[in-house]
Design a protein around this motif. Structure first.
Motif, mmCIF file in Angstrom:
data_model
loop_
_atom_site.group_PDB
_atom_site.id
_atom_site.type_symbol
_atom_site.label_atom_id
_atom_site.label_comp_id
_atom_site.label_asym_id
_atom_site.label_seq_id
_atom_site.Cartn_x
_atom_site.Cartn_y
_atom_site.Cartn_z
ATOM 1 N N ARG A 11 0.689 -1.137 0.015
ATOM 2 C CA ARG A 11 0.113 -0.063 0.004
ATOM 3 C C ARG A 11 0.917 1.107 -0.070
ATOM 4 N N ASN A 12 0.317 2.311 -0.578
ATOM 5 C CA ASN A 12 0.875 3.473 -0.667
ATOM 6 C C ASN A 12 2.481 3.625 -1.318
ATOM 7 N N ASP A 46 -6.367 -1.769 -5.567
ATOM 8 C CA ASP A 46 -7.304 -1.224 -4.582
ATOM 9 C C ASP A 46 -7.118 -1.738 -3.140
ATOM 10 N N HIS A 47 -8.186 -1.361 -2.294
ATOM 11 C CA HIS A 47 -8.140 -1.911 -0.863
ATOM 12 C C HIS A 47 -8.119 -3.339 -0.862
ATOM 13 N N PHE A 50 -5.132 -5.782 -1.279
ATOM 14 C CA PHE A 50 -4.032 -5.770 0.152
ATOM 15 C C PHE A 50 -4.763 -6.600 1.244
ATOM 16 N N GLU A 51 -6.216 -6.281 1.318
ATOM 17 C CA GLU A 51 -6.788 -7.164 2.376
ATOM 18 C C GLU A 51 -6.977 -8.570 2.119
ATOM 19 N N THR A 67 1.719 -7.295 2.064
ATOM 20 C CA THR A 67 2.713 -6.832 1.232
ATOM 21 C C THR A 67 3.433 -8.033 0.601
#
Length: 106
Positions: A11-12, A46-47, A50-51, A67
């Motif tokens: 993320r990010n 998208d979110h 990662f979830e 990750t």
């Protein structure tokens, strides 16, 4: 299908579009990632992806970071191993129901 990451997946951070698609496809095949029905699998990190990755990691006794690093990463190895066990699946065609839809498309 074997995942070979070009960039770290987190993320990010900057992620490679093709890496995103590979991870989404593998997680989808394994029942962890479900794309939006009207859009399908895209290269957008998208979110949900990662979830889904975090849940996969938990289920496979890996650090649940959501990750993945380079190809030697334990998460990538586990994804490749598990995805190779499952069949390729099937393709689902969805229509936009416009004037271009023909009976032959069925």
């Amino acid at each position: 299908m074997e995942i070979k990451l070009k960039l770290p997946f987190a993320r990010n951070s900057a992620v490679d579009d093709y890496d995103v698609v590979q991870i989404k496809k593998a997680l989808n095949r394994l029942g962890y990632y479900f794309p939006y029905e009207k859009v399908g699998i895209t290269s957008m990190a998208d979110h949900g992806v990662f979830e889904a990755l975090k849940n996969f990691q938990k289920d496979h006794h890996l650090p649940a970071t959501g990750t993945a690093k380079k190809p030697e990463d334990e998460t990538v190895k586990a994804l490749n191993k598990e995805a190779s066990k499952t069949p390729d699946g099937q393709y689902i065609w969805r229509t936009v129901e416009d004037g271009k839809v023909r009976a032959a498309h069925a």
